[in-house]
Design a protein around this motif. Structure first.
Motif, PDB file in Angstrom:
ATOM      1  N   ASP A 305       1.180  -1.942  -0.031  1.00 48.04           N
ATOM      2  CA  ASP A 305      -0.089  -0.412   0.342  1.00 48.04           C
ATOM      3  C   ASP A 305       0.921   1.141   0.092  1.00 48.04           C
ATOM      4  O   ASP A 305       0.370   2.115  -0.420  1.00 48.04           O
ATOM      5  CB  ASP A 305      -0.900  -0.746   1.023  1.00 48.04           C
ATOM      6  CG  ASP A 305      -2.146   1.539   1.576  1.00 48.04           C
ATOM      7  OD1 ASP A 305      -3.003   1.662   0.627  1.00 48.04           O
ATOM      8  OD2 ASP A 305      -1.726   1.939   2.538  1.00 48.04           O
ATOM      9  N   GLN A 308       2.187   1.936  -3.480  1.00 49.05           N
ATOM     10  CA  GLN A 308       1.507   2.289  -4.343  1.00 49.05           C
ATOM     11  C   GLN A 308       1.154   4.454  -4.403  1.00 49.05           C
ATOM     12  O   GLN A 308       0.924   4.665  -4.892  1.00 49.05           O
ATOM     13  CB  GLN A 308       0.111   1.941  -4.515  1.00 49.05           C
ATOM     14  CG  GLN A 308      -1.043   1.973  -5.285  1.00 49.05           C
ATOM     15  CD  GLN A 308      -0.675   2.126  -6.507  1.00 49.05           C
ATOM     16  OE1 GLN A 308       0.326   1.484  -6.964  1.00 49.05           O
ATOM     17  NE2 GLN A 308      -0.984   3.482  -7.245  1.00 49.05           N
ATOM     18  N   ARG A 311       4.544   6.028  -5.476  1.00 54.19           N
ATOM     19  CA  ARG A 311       4.176   6.148  -6.407  1.00 54.19           C
ATOM     20  C   ARG A 311       2.932   7.134  -6.967  1.00 54.19           C
ATOM     21  O   ARG A 311       4.007   8.297  -8.217  1.00 54.19           O
ATOM     22  CB  ARG A 311       3.946   4.813  -7.402  1.00 54.19           C
ATOM     23  CG  ARG A 311       5.138   3.756  -7.635  1.00 54.19           C
ATOM     24  CD  ARG A 311       4.739   2.904  -8.153  1.00 54.19           C
ATOM     25  NE  ARG A 311       5.369   1.491  -8.097  1.00 54.19           N
ATOM     26  CZ  ARG A 311       5.821   0.740  -7.405  1.00 54.19           C
ATOM     27  NH1 ARG A 311       3.954   0.210  -6.926  1.00 54.19           N
ATOM     28  NH2 ARG A 311       6.015  -0.019  -7.293  1.00 54.19           N
ATOM     29  N   GLU A 312       2.109   7.406  -6.175  1.00 51.33           N
ATOM     30  CA  GLU A 312       0.775   8.513  -7.025  1.00 51.33           C
ATOM     31  C   GLU A 312       1.242   9.601  -6.485  1.00 51.33           C
ATOM     32  O   GLU A 312       0.950  10.737  -7.488  1.00 51.33           O
ATOM     33  CB  GLU A 312      -0.175   7.638  -6.067  1.00 51.33           C
ATOM     34  CG  GLU A 312      -0.968   6.721  -6.308  1.00 51.33           C
ATOM     35  CD  GLU A 312      -2.446   6.140  -5.649  1.00 51.33           C
ATOM     36  OE1 GLU A 312      -2.408   7.354  -4.768  1.00 51.33           O
ATOM     37  OE2 GLU A 312      -2.884   5.800  -6.117  1.00 51.33           O
TER      38      GLU A 312
END
Length: 384
Positions: A305, A308, A311-312
């Motif tokens: 999590d 992710q 990366r965002e």
């Protein structure tokens, strides 16, 4: 020689002559690295060790001889010997080259100044000629502070300038290393091998998250020689009473503190919060900095999590590859103390570019003088 700076500093201030034996080169599984020294004063008092006990007696005798002769430095090589139980040699199977020289403190005020800085835990470097023409052996040059100026001489202005430039880089990195210069007729005609001893300020360990695991990690980090900082935005948890082994305890948002504090290539950043509101801005910044190690605690689900979210937030794949998460080596750790060992073991593995595998699984030298095998692609931990 800076491994015994306290005693050498005292001897220099007493103008007490001594013989200095220094490991200048190692091969195989030698017990101690280049730069490690043993010294014997004019009265026969000894300090330090260069082999963990294997050849200390022979080196002590050589030091006494050099003190008596008042002559040029002496060289000796010690290797493996098992043919005779009483033979002088290393039982570990390696080889060490040792340089022994007489030091007259009154003749070397620049060396006394470097020792003075080292005992006060301030940056200093001593460059010592360990191979070259006999009349050059043992000459020293010192750098203090940021290394912008140097004192002493290795024999000539060109040699001094060339060594000082490389010694500054080693001092910034906190590394003791052997360098070769010279052999160029137009610049430095004399070929020399120089051992640069460094005493840098302690590397930093920044621990984010004032939790029980952080308290154990503080103690382990201090044991390894780090200057340890604990930072947490929650004042009720970030207290001196909870972290007596920390050099400093900071109440601030982690990313804000990291942006304002000093880091370098030896800095280890350990993120133990596993809370997205702290982790994402903190790791986004940390992964853009040229620090030595970045690790983050959490389960594999937390790790996925978090990746992710990072990366965002714009963190690149190359930057994410620097993140050691879940933090630590797979030692089966459960308690805070075991987890601290798991984390520091990974930091040591990372800094030496070692494998982290059991020594019984390997066949090469146990001790390495340079970069070894690359880190495993993904380290694991049971810490959540």
């Amino acid at each position: 020689m800076l491994n015994i700076a306290d005693t050498l500093h005292a001897w220099c201030h007493e103008a007490r002559p001594f013989a200095l034996a220094t490991v200048v080169q190692v091969s195989g599984s030698a017990p101690l690295p280049p730069g490690t020294s043993l010294a014997v004063d004019i009265a026969g008092e000894v300090v330090g060790s260069i082999s963990g006990g294997c050849v200390e007696g022979a080196v002590y005798d050589l030091c006494r001889q050099v003190l008596q002769d008042h002559g040029l430095p002496a060289r000796a090589r010690f290797g493996y010997s098992d043919d005779d139980a009483f033979a002088i040699g290393l039982t570990c199977g390696g080889e060490i080259d040792v340089l022994v020289q007489r030091i007259e403190p009154t003749d070397l005020p620049h060396l006394t100044a470097a020792l003075n800085e080292a005992v006060r835990d301030r940056p200093a470097a001593v460059a010592q000629i360990v191979d070259g023409p006999a009349e050059h052996l043992g000459r020293t040059l010192t750098l203090l502070g940021d290394g912008s100026a140097y004192d002493g001489t290795l024999g000539g202005e060109n040699e001094d300038r060339a060594v000082a430039a490389q010694a500054r880089a080693l001092l910034r990195a906190g590394r003791t290393a052997r360098i070769d210069i010279g052999g160029h007729p137009d610049t430095c005609p004399t070929k020399l091998s120089v051992l640069v001893h460094t005493h840098a300020t302690p590397p930093r360990m920044l621990i984010f998250g004032a939790i029980d695991f952080a308290a154990a990690l503080c103690q382990a980090g201090r044991f390894l020689g780090y200057r340890v900082t604990v930072c947490d935005a929650r004042p009720v948890f970030a207290t001196r009473a909870r972290f007596p082994h920390a050099d400093e305890v900071i109440v601030d948002w982690p990313h804000r503190y990291l942006a304002a504090t000093e880091t370098d290539a030896r800095t280890a950043i350990c993120v133990l919060t596993h809370d997205a509101k702290f982790d994402i801005p903190l790791l986004s910044l940390a992964l853009s900095l040229p620090v030595g190690y970045i690790g983050a605690m959490g389960s594999r689900r937390t790790h996925a999590d978090r990746n992710q979210r990072l990366r965002e937030a714009g963190v690149t794949t190359a930057q994410l590859a620097r993140l050691n998460s879940p933090i630590g080596l797979d030692l089966g750790a459960h308690t805070p103390e075991e987890t601290a060992i798991s984390i520091t073991a990974e930091i040591i593995t990372h800094s030496h570019r070692a494998t982290g595998l059991p020594l019984s699984h390997g066949t090469g030298p146990i001790h390495r003088s340079g970069p070894a095998a690359p880190m495993p692609a993904q380290a694991t931990s049971t810490a959540a």
